[in-house]
Design a protein around this motif. Structure first.
Motif, PDB file in Angstrom:
ATOM      1  N   MET A  46       0.837  -1.199   0.000  1.00  0.00           N
ATOM      2  CA  MET A  46       0.000   0.000   0.000  1.00  0.00           C
ATOM      3  C   MET A  46       0.873   1.250   0.000  1.00  0.00           C
ATOM      4  SD  MET A  46      -2.859   1.168   2.862  1.00  0.00           S
ATOM      5  CE  MET A  46      -3.841  -0.305   2.597  1.00  0.00           C
ATOM      6  N   SER A  47       0.456   2.230  -0.749  1.00  0.00           N
ATOM      7  CA  SER A  47       1.223   3.472  -0.810  1.00  0.00           C
ATOM      8  C   SER A  47       1.191   4.165   0.541  1.00  0.00           C
ATOM      9  CB  SER A  47       0.617   4.370  -1.889  1.00  0.00           C
ATOM     10  OG  SER A  47       1.159   5.656  -1.804  1.00  0.00           O
ATOM     11  N   ASP A  48       2.299   4.909   0.830  1.00  0.00           N
ATOM     12  CA  ASP A  48       2.345   5.642   2.091  1.00  0.00           C
ATOM     13  C   ASP A  48       1.882   7.088   1.909  1.00  0.00           C
ATOM     14  OD1 ASP A  48       4.451   6.639   0.664  1.00  0.00           O
ATOM     15  OD2 ASP A  48       5.950   6.345   2.230  1.00  0.00           O
ATOM     16  N   ILE A  49       1.269   7.401   0.769  1.00  0.00           N
ATOM     17  CA  ILE A  49       0.755   8.754   0.552  1.00  0.00           C
ATOM     18  C   ILE A  49      -0.464   8.976   1.437  1.00  0.00           C
ATOM     19  CG2 ILE A  49      -0.292  10.323  -1.120  1.00  0.00           C
ATOM     20  CD1 ILE A  49       1.327   9.009  -3.298  1.00  0.00           C
ATOM     21  N   LEU A  50      -0.449  10.048   2.199  1.00  0.00           N
ATOM     22  CA  LEU A  50      -1.591  10.378   3.046  1.00  0.00           C
ATOM     23  C   LEU A  50      -2.686  11.000   2.186  1.00  0.00           C
ATOM     24  CD1 LEU A  50       0.353  11.943   6.049  1.00  0.00           C
ATOM     25  CD2 LEU A  50      -0.573   9.635   5.869  1.00  0.00           C
ATOM     26  N   HIS A  51      -3.902  10.503   2.325  1.00  0.00           N
ATOM     27  CA  HIS A  51      -5.005  10.930   1.472  1.00  0.00           C
ATOM     28  C   HIS A  51      -6.217  11.251   2.345  1.00  0.00           C
ATOM     29  CE1 HIS A  51      -7.797   9.903  -2.215  1.00  0.00           C
ATOM     30  NE2 HIS A  51      -7.915  11.140  -1.796  1.00  0.00           N
ATOM     31  N   LEU A  90      -4.456  24.111   0.137  1.00  0.00           N
ATOM     32  CA  LEU A  90      -4.745  24.206  -1.294  1.00  0.00           C
ATOM     33  C   LEU A  90      -3.672  25.015  -2.022  1.00  0.00           C
ATOM     34  CD1 LEU A  90      -8.610  24.725  -1.211  1.00  0.00           C
ATOM     35  CD2 LEU A  90      -7.394  22.765  -2.185  1.00  0.00           C
ATOM     36  N   ALA A  91      -3.121  26.028  -1.346  1.00  0.00           N
ATOM     37  CA  ALA A  91      -2.078  26.850  -1.955  1.00  0.00           C
ATOM     38  C   ALA A  91      -0.807  26.052  -2.211  1.00  0.00           C
ATOM     39  CB  ALA A  91      -1.767  28.051  -1.065  1.00  0.00           C
ATOM     40  N   ARG A  92      -0.608  24.963  -1.475  1.00  0.00           N
ATOM     41  CA  ARG A  92       0.601  24.142  -1.624  1.00  0.00           C
ATOM     42  C   ARG A  92       0.421  23.020  -2.640  1.00  0.00           C
ATOM     43  NH1 ARG A  92       4.505  24.726   2.285  1.00  0.00           N
ATOM     44  NH2 ARG A  92       5.402  22.778   1.531  1.00  0.00           N
ATOM     45  N   LEU A  93      -0.825  22.653  -2.916  1.00  0.00           N
ATOM     46  CA  LEU A  93      -1.088  21.472  -3.736  1.00  0.00           C
ATOM     47  C   LEU A  93      -1.408  21.841  -5.178  1.00  0.00           C
ATOM     48  CD1 LEU A  93      -3.289  19.379  -1.263  1.00  0.00           C
ATOM     49  CD2 LEU A  93      -0.789  19.387  -1.529  1.00  0.00           C
ATOM     50  N   ALA A  94      -1.244  20.863  -6.055  1.00  0.00           N
ATOM     51  CA  ALA A  94      -1.582  21.029  -7.471  1.00  0.00           C
ATOM     52  C   ALA A  94      -2.826  20.221  -7.788  1.00  0.00           C
ATOM     53  CB  ALA A  94      -0.416  20.548  -8.339  1.00  0.00           C
ATOM     54  N   ALA A  95      -3.618  20.725  -8.721  1.00  0.00           N
ATOM     55  CA  ALA A  95      -4.805  19.988  -9.158  1.00  0.00           C
ATOM     56  C   ALA A  95      -4.389  18.663  -9.783  1.00  0.00           C
ATOM     57  CB  ALA A  95      -5.612  20.826 -10.136  1.00  0.00           C
ATOM     58  N   PRO A 132       4.447  13.420   0.806  1.00  0.00           N
ATOM     59  CA  PRO A 132       3.446  13.485  -0.271  1.00  0.00           C
ATOM     60  C   PRO A 132       2.044  13.294   0.311  1.00  0.00           C
ATOM     61  CG  PRO A 132       4.573  11.365  -0.317  1.00  0.00           C
ATOM     62  CD  PRO A 132       5.285  12.203   0.712  1.00  0.00           C
ATOM     63  N   VAL A 133       1.112  14.141  -0.088  1.00  0.00           N
ATOM     64  CA  VAL A 133      -0.257  14.057   0.414  1.00  0.00           C
ATOM     65  C   VAL A 133      -1.232  14.219  -0.742  1.00  0.00           C
ATOM     66  CG1 VAL A 133       0.442  15.028   2.645  1.00  0.00           C
ATOM     67  CG2 VAL A 133      -0.556  16.522   0.906  1.00  0.00           C
ATOM     68  N   ARG A 134      -2.445  13.741  -0.520  1.00  0.00           N
ATOM     69  CA  ARG A 134      -3.556  13.933  -1.455  1.00  0.00           C
ATOM     70  C   ARG A 134      -4.743  14.503  -0.699  1.00  0.00           C
ATOM     71  NH1 ARG A 134      -2.872  11.711  -6.353  1.00  0.00           N
ATOM     72  NH2 ARG A 134      -1.306  10.047  -6.573  1.00  0.00           N
ATOM     73  N   PHE A 173      -6.457  16.936  -5.420  1.00  0.00           N
ATOM     74  CA  PHE A 173      -5.235  17.749  -5.358  1.00  0.00           C
ATOM     75  C   PHE A 173      -4.126  16.881  -4.774  1.00  0.00           C
ATOM     76  CE2 PHE A 173      -8.973  20.367  -4.904  1.00  0.00           C
ATOM     77  CZ  PHE A 173      -8.745  21.440  -5.769  1.00  0.00           C
ATOM     78  N   HIS A 174      -2.897  17.167  -5.160  1.00  0.00           N
ATOM     79  CA  HIS A 174      -1.785  16.388  -4.638  1.00  0.00           C
ATOM     80  C   HIS A 174      -0.510  17.224  -4.644  1.00  0.00           C
ATOM     81  CE1 HIS A 174      -0.332  14.853  -8.855  1.00  0.00           C
ATOM     82  NE2 HIS A 174      -0.786  16.076  -8.918  1.00  0.00           N
ATOM     83  N   THR A 175       0.460  16.752  -3.875  1.00  0.00           N
ATOM     84  CA  THR A 175       1.773  17.386  -3.910  1.00  0.00           C
ATOM     85  C   THR A 175       2.455  16.982  -5.208  1.00  0.00           C
ATOM     86  OG1 THR A 175       2.535  15.504  -2.589  1.00  0.00           O
ATOM     87  CG2 THR A 175       2.150  17.567  -1.423  1.00  0.00           C
TER      88      THR A 175
END
Length: 318
Positions: free
Chosen positions: A1-6, A35-40, A277-279, A291-293
């Motif tokens: 499983m990915s360790d990306i926080l979602h 939201l200012a830190r993340l990309a669509a 990395p986050v979602r 949105f994601h990093t």
């Protein structure tokens, strides 16, 4: 499983006039900073009609879990059974919620099953009453919890069913399954209303001041595909906004958002600021926006600093 926080947030906004008025004064500083830190992330975003069978948060969750996300065809009941360590054997399963339909001249409204006062004993008693009728049509019911049973039948294979969230406190007619494919269910709806209308089970409930139960709702139908992919990431799905939004209690919804912003959203922001990395997926009645990093060039970083994405902007698309 990915360790990306979602973090996947259902009912983040609504086109309702009351919600739009509330949004005008709602301050969510941690969400705006996040939201200012993340990309669509267009590949994980989706848009559909408000009358679609699957709510946007269910489509997004299905995608995150590697489940089929076609409208009304995510096999949630079979997946739930698998998560409980019970075999599905490739069979089609569905959830069945005992409920009350309030019939008026121009609406058939489904009351929230959680408001019916069903406990395990009364739910099992009701199950014993209706099970033989379903069994005659090859539908086998199993007790799972007071307001939700499991059902197994080939009838549920490839049957599009509307999410319970779609129909709660609304007119069910816009979300009934296709009459040609679900002729048996349509007939059972009529039979259950006739059976339960004068049944002693409901007479006893009426004497105790409890709402009568006169129908059921099928949802989450289907069979798990043999080649279903594993989840890319298992999201956290806070439901704090759900009840308030479904009842259009926008004051309570704003209070829940404030708590969410100070809790899970602030936690995700801290993780993003530490370089993890986050979602983030924000869902309304029409759309799920992801949105994601992601790496950003100098121009993108400057734009994000001086023209940051704000939740007020995103909310208009949900």
């Amino acid at each position: 499983m990915s360790d990306i926080l979602h973090l996947l947030i259902p009912y983040a906004a609504s086109a309702s006039e009351g919600c739009q008025q509330t949004l005008a004064t709602l301050a969510l500083p941690h969400l705006d900073r996040l939201l200012a830190r993340l990309a669509a992330d267009p590949a994980r975003s989706s848009t559909a009609e408000e009358t679609s069978f699957s709510a946007p948060h269910e489509r997004a969750l299905a995608q995150a879990l590697g489940l089929p996300a076609d409208d009304g065809r995510t096999p949630w009941a079979a997946w739930h059974r698998q998560q409980q360590g019970q075999p599905t054997d490739g069979q089609a399963w569905a959830f069945v919620a005992p409920c009350q339909w309030q019939v008026s001249t121009d609406h058939v409204t489904l009351r929230d099953p959680e408001a019916l006062g069903l406990d395990e004993a009364s739910s099992r008693a009701l199950l014993a009453i209706v099970s033989p009728w379903f069994a005659e049509d090859g539908i086998h019911l199993h007790y799972e919890q007071p307001t939700r049973w499991l059902a197994e039948s080939p009838l549920f294979a490839d049957l599009a069913t509307a999410s319970l969230d779609r129909v709660l406190l609304r007119d069910v007619r816009a979300w009934m399954p296709d009459a040609a494919r679900a002729r048996t269910l349509h007939r059972l709806h009529s039979e259950m209303q006739m059976l339960l209308y004068t049944h002693a089970f409901n007479d006893a409930r009426a004497e105790r001041g409890l709402p009568v139960i006169n129908s059921f709702w099928v949802h989450g139908a289907g069979a798990l595909p043999a080649t279903a992919a594993g989840p890319a990431s298992a999201p956290s799905v806070p439901l704090a906004l759900r009840d308030a939004a479904l009842r259009e209690d926008w004051r309570a919804w704003a209070t829940a958002w404030t708590a969410l912003d100070a809790g899970p959203v602030a936690d995700l922001l801290r993780q993003a600021e530490q370089g993890r990395p986050v979602r983030l997926t924000l869902c309304g009645e029409r759309a799920a926006l992801a949105f994601h990093t992601a790496p950003r060039g100098l121009v993108q970083r400057i734009k994000a600093r001086f023209q940051p994405t704000r939740f007020a902007q995103v909310a208009t698309q949900l």
